[in-house]
Design an enzyme around this catalytic site. Structure first.
Site, PDB file in Angstrom:
ATOM      1  CB  CYS A   2     -84.063  25.191 -52.205  1.00  0.00           C
ATOM      2  SG  CYS A   2     -82.631  24.503 -53.431  1.00  0.00           S
ATOM      3  NE  ARG A  27     -85.836  29.736 -49.393  1.00  0.00           N
ATOM      4  CZ  ARG A  27     -84.885  30.157 -47.399  1.00  0.00           C
ATOM      5  NH1 ARG A  27     -85.301  30.947 -46.626  1.00  0.00           N
ATOM      6  NH2 ARG A  27     -83.431  29.387 -47.618  1.00  0.00           N
ATOM      7  CD1 TRP A  75     -82.292  30.358 -57.383  1.00  0.00           C
ATOM      8  CD2 TRP A  75     -80.325  29.375 -57.137  1.00  0.00           C
ATOM      9  NE1 TRP A  75     -81.741  31.007 -57.520  1.00  0.00           N
ATOM     10  CE2 TRP A  75     -80.038  30.401 -57.642  1.00  0.00           C
ATOM     11  CE3 TRP A  75     -78.650  28.832 -56.217  1.00  0.00           C
ATOM     12  CZ2 TRP A  75     -78.981  31.045 -57.888  1.00  0.00           C
ATOM     13  CZ3 TRP A  75     -78.075  29.333 -56.595  1.00  0.00           C
ATOM     14  CH2 TRP A  75     -78.305  30.705 -57.575  1.00  0.00           C
ATOM     15  CG  ASN A  99     -82.385  24.979 -48.126  1.00  0.00           C
ATOM     16  OD1 ASN A  99     -81.245  25.861 -49.485  1.00  0.00           O
ATOM     17  ND2 ASN A  99     -83.107  26.292 -47.173  1.00  0.00           N
ATOM     18  N   GLY A 100     -79.672  23.793 -49.230  1.00  0.00           N
ATOM     19  CA  GLY A 100     -78.140  23.175 -49.335  1.00  0.00           C
ATOM     20  C   GLY A 100     -77.745  22.126 -50.420  1.00  0.00           C
ATOM     21  CD  GLU A 481     -77.548  48.664 -51.359  1.00  0.00           C
ATOM     22  OE1 GLU A 481     -77.127  48.643 -51.890  1.00  0.00           O
ATOM     23  OE2 GLU A 481     -78.880  48.457 -51.496  1.00  0.00           O
ATOM     24  CE  LYS A 485     -80.925  47.502 -54.245  1.00  0.00           C
ATOM     25  NZ  LYS A 485     -80.651  46.823 -52.783  1.00  0.00           N
ATOM     26  CD  GLU A 488     -80.721  43.917 -56.315  1.00  0.00           C
ATOM     27  OE1 GLU A 488     -80.319  42.657 -55.780  1.00  0.00           O
ATOM     28  OE2 GLU A 488     -80.523  44.800 -55.433  1.00  0.00           O
ATOM     29  CG  HIS A 504     -56.969  57.499 -63.091  1.00  0.00           C
ATOM     30  ND1 HIS A 504     -56.330  58.957 -62.505  1.00  0.00           N
ATOM     31  CD2 HIS A 504     -57.506  59.140 -61.328  1.00  0.00           C
ATOM     32  CE1 HIS A 504     -56.209  60.124 -61.794  1.00  0.00           C
ATOM     33  NE2 HIS A 504     -57.197  59.880 -60.712  1.00  0.00           N
ATOM     34  CE  LYS A 603     -84.783  39.408 -48.530  1.00  0.00           C
ATOM     35  NZ  LYS A 603     -84.153  41.008 -48.874  1.00  0.00           N
TER      36      LYS A 603
HETATM   37  O1  M6R Z   1     -78.794  37.566 -46.229  1.00  0.00           O
HETATM   38  P1  M6R Z   1     -77.316  38.342 -46.189  1.00  0.00           P
HETATM   39  O2  M6R Z   1     -77.846  40.606 -45.720  1.00  0.00           O
HETATM   40  O3  M6R Z   1     -76.951  38.087 -45.324  1.00  0.00           O
HETATM   41  O4  M6R Z   1     -77.248  39.048 -47.760  1.00  0.00           O
HETATM   42  C1  M6R Z   1     -76.414  39.371 -48.154  1.00  0.00           C
HETATM   43  C2  M6R Z   1     -76.538  40.176 -49.956  1.00  0.00           C
HETATM   44  O5  M6R Z   1     -76.788  38.628 -50.485  1.00  0.00           O
HETATM   45  C3  M6R Z   1     -77.480  41.027 -50.400  1.00  0.00           C
HETATM   46  O6  M6R Z   1     -77.726  42.252 -49.449  1.00  0.00           O
HETATM   47  C4  M6R Z   1     -78.104  41.166 -51.278  1.00  0.00           C
HETATM   48  O7  M6R Z   1     -77.187  41.677 -52.404  1.00  0.00           O
HETATM   49  C5  M6R Z   1     -79.465  42.411 -51.187  1.00  0.00           C
HETATM   50  N1  M6R Z   1     -80.722  41.368 -51.936  1.00  0.00           N
HETATM   51  C6  M6R Z   1     -79.161  42.341 -52.996  1.00  0.00           C
HETATM   52  O8  M6R Z   1     -80.365  43.116 -53.186  1.00  0.00           O
END
Ligand code: M6R
Length: 608
Positions: A2, A27, A75, A99-100, A481, A485, A488, A504, A603
């Site tokens: 949020c 976010r 959110w 938020n939270g 990674e 990428k 997502e 395996h 985010k």
């Molecule tokens: O803010 P942070 O680096 O702690 O966030 C961790 C993950 O949520 C973040 O790296 C997420 O996997 C990426 N946005 C993906 O691209």
């Protein structure tokens, strides 16, 4: 997660709130709303969906006109995304945004119901707080907020208005991030700096348990006991443009292009006379010599940067490194001692699991080091030491530049630790440091050279149901990674796999035409990786090989070859990450997805 905003000042409050919320869209959210004092009465507008849905609704039904109010992007956690569950929520005299998570909202609801407060409209934990505040409200907002804080458990931030306190906004922070912007004759609250940067660069960081009061365009503060607090006014060190797309179609591609600068800005202040020097972060060679073991704890992309860190630190400094997902680490009862160093990597510095991993490590007596991008964030403030990455604001949900700057810090740490431990000669250390200093130019060249190729190859991926990323050693760490990428933002299933492990079990997934992206930049492992590529190719896979410009790859093994500059072998992830980011980006674009705000994702993951 949020986003909260609030405004008190001469501008049209609704416009400011919506515009500030737009800057928090990154976010992640599924509904939005605002509440504004209009002729001394609170007028609320809220809607499921995007901010554009809210704006359309306000065009139809009338936008609240006034000079003080609060706004929110939600959110969903408690209750589905709907108009009713959208914030703001109200009690009789209190309206708020949140938020939270309120952990004990069920007990509070029970308590309120047993005190004849039954009119709950939504499924949210937020409405329970609004009702509780109303229950305690006796005409003194600060007293009511303080009483409420004693009852409520969880990590949260609130923006609050009281019906009989027109043109005043209250805010409180309990763990979840909240800043207070101070302009000339106007004041703001926001979950993050980008929301207010178009109006002011000056802001205060609210601490845990602090309450802010925005009145007559001025912000003032008190603590949990109601005592006035003087706070330091900070200035954001980036400008409005850094939170705008500018000439680019998406933030993600803009941020990919910003990587050479981000890496340069991150490493330059940490190099002295050609040698790594982390003393500006309070880290000395003596300290680095002392650690028996290192734990790197993080989530998602940041954790993948930690995987590269593991390979590099172990290889160069010969200190054992364990990498943990923060969500596992915090519950696995880890064995830590005072001789261990726990490195928490986080772009936002607010990720709930990473924050808790940090707290746990401190309780267990380990030394903690935060590698964080957002200045003054919780993780940065709570760790024993912090190395800030200087990526500037990262707006796209899919992390790119934050990853590369995290990698550069892993290298600096590995080089300095290896030298301090006597595992690297001065000459070797200088040579590696010089190679790191040269990476921004190599990254820039890689981006320029590969945009077209990756755009083209991505057209071969869009129809895939599933694909594999494979590699060995550092290439395997990087392929994790690459796979994240792609999945997502393209919504195509993908897995990363250690190339040597395929036989395996996983190789049975290979069917005709299935894309396999092989990262093969480690020359010492090249032959072995190429054998694995041939194994999948001969079973029908469409293979895309990422290798350096000089490697000779059997043309029969690869349908497509993507070549990156050859730099120091240990640094190859710094350039090989680029095609993986570009492939993911263009696949998402070609599929017509919302690249910067992929579905279901936020985010900054500030709840568990
Ligand atoms: O803010 P942070 O680096 O702690 O966030 C961790 C993950 O949520 C973040 O790296 C997420 O996997 C990426 N946005 C993906 O691209």
């Amino acid at each position: 997660m949020c986003g909260i905003v609030g405004y008190v000042g001469p501008r049209d409050c609704s416009d400011v709130l919506v515009s500030a919320l737009t800057k928090l869209e990154y976010r992640g959210y599924d509904s939005a709303g605002i509440a504004v004092f209009e002729n001394n009465a609170i007028k609320v507008a809220k809607s499921k969906g995007r901010l554009t849905d809210l704006t359309k609704k306000m065009q139809k039904e009338g936008k609240p006109i006034g000079h003080a109010g609060i706004g929110h992007t939600r959110w969903a956690t408690h209750g589905e995304p709907s108009d009713i569950n959208s914030h703001p929520h109200s009690g009789k005299r209190v309206t708020l945004v949140h938020n939270g998570i309120i952990e004990n909202y069920k007990e509070i609801k029970q308590f309120l119901m047993s005190n004849d407060r039954r009119g709950f409209l939504s499924d949210t934990d937020t409405e329970v707080v609004a009702q509780l505040l109303d229950f305690y409200y006796d005409g003194d907002p600060i007293r009511a907020i303080r009483k409420m804080l004693h009852e409520v458990r969880g990590s949260f931030a609130l923006g609050i208005i009281f019906a009989d306190r027109p043109d005043t906004v209250y805010a409180v922070r309990c763990e979840s991030p909240l800043i207070v912007g101070q302009g000339s004759g106007e004041a703001f609250i926001a979950s993050d700096v980008p929301a207010i940067i178009q109006y002011t660069k000056n802001y205060y960081l609210l601490d845990h348990g602090e309450i802010a009061v925005l009145k007559n365009g001025i912000a003032s503060f008190c603590d949990l006991h109601g005592r006035m607090v003087e706070k330091e006014l900070k200035t954001a060190d980036w400008d409005e443009d850094s939170a705008e797309k500018g000439e680019y179609e998406h933030f993600m591609i803009k941020e990919i292009h910003e990587q050479p600068t981000a890496v340069k800005t991150t490493i330059t202040p940490r190099i002295e006379n050609g040698m790594p020097d982390l003393s500006e972060c309070g880290i000395t060679p003596d300290m680095l010599r002392g650690y028996q073991r290192i734990f790197i704890v993080a989530c998602g992309t940041a954790m993948h940067a930690g995987m590269v860190g593991k390979y590099v630190i172990e290889r160069l400094a010969r200190v054992p490194v364990t990498v943990d997902m923060a969500s596992e680490f915090r519950y696995r009862d880890p064995l830590l001692s005072e001789e261990d160093l726990v490195v928490i990597i986080s772009q936002s510095g607010e990720t709930a699991d990473s924050k808790e991993a940090l707290n746990l490590s401190k309780r267990l007596g380990a030394k903690t080091l935060a590698v964080v991008n957002v200045k003054g964030s919780s993780i940065a403030r709570e760790a024993d030491m912090v190395i800030y990455t200087h990526a500037g604001p990262e707006i796209a949900v899919a992390s790119t530049k934050a990853y590369l700057v995290q990698l550069s810090v892993m290298y600096l740490l590995a080089f300095e630790m290896a030298y301090a431990n006597g595992k690297l000669s001065e000459e070797e250390c200088r040579r590696l440091t010089a190679s790191l200093v040269a990476t921004p130019a190599a990254i820039a060249k890689t981006i320029d050279d590969l945009v077209d190729d990756c755009q083209y190859i991505s057209t071969k991926l869009i129809t895939a149901d599933s694909l594999l990323y494979i590699g060995r050693g550092l290439d395997y760490a990087l392929s994790m990674e690459g796979s994240l990428k792609l999945k997502e933002i393209s919504y195509i299933h993908s897995e990363s796999y250690a190339a040597g492990e395929l036989k395996h079990g996983t190789i049975s997934l290979i069917v005709d035409g299935m894309p396999v992206i092989a990262v093969a930049t480690q020359n010492t492992l090249l032959e072995k990786t190429v054998s694995n590529i041939k194994e999948v190719k001969s079973r029908g896979a469409m293979t895309i090989v990422v290798c350096d410009e000089l490697s000779s790859i059997d043309p029969e093994a690869a349908d497509y070859i993507i070549r990156v500059p050859r730099i120091e072998e240990v640094l190859m992830p710094m350039v090989a990450a680029i095609p993986l980011q570009l492939l993911a980006y263009y696949t998402s674009v070609n599929k017509g997805n919302d690249v910067d705000k992929p579905r279901n994702l936020a985010k900054s993951v500030t709840v568990e």
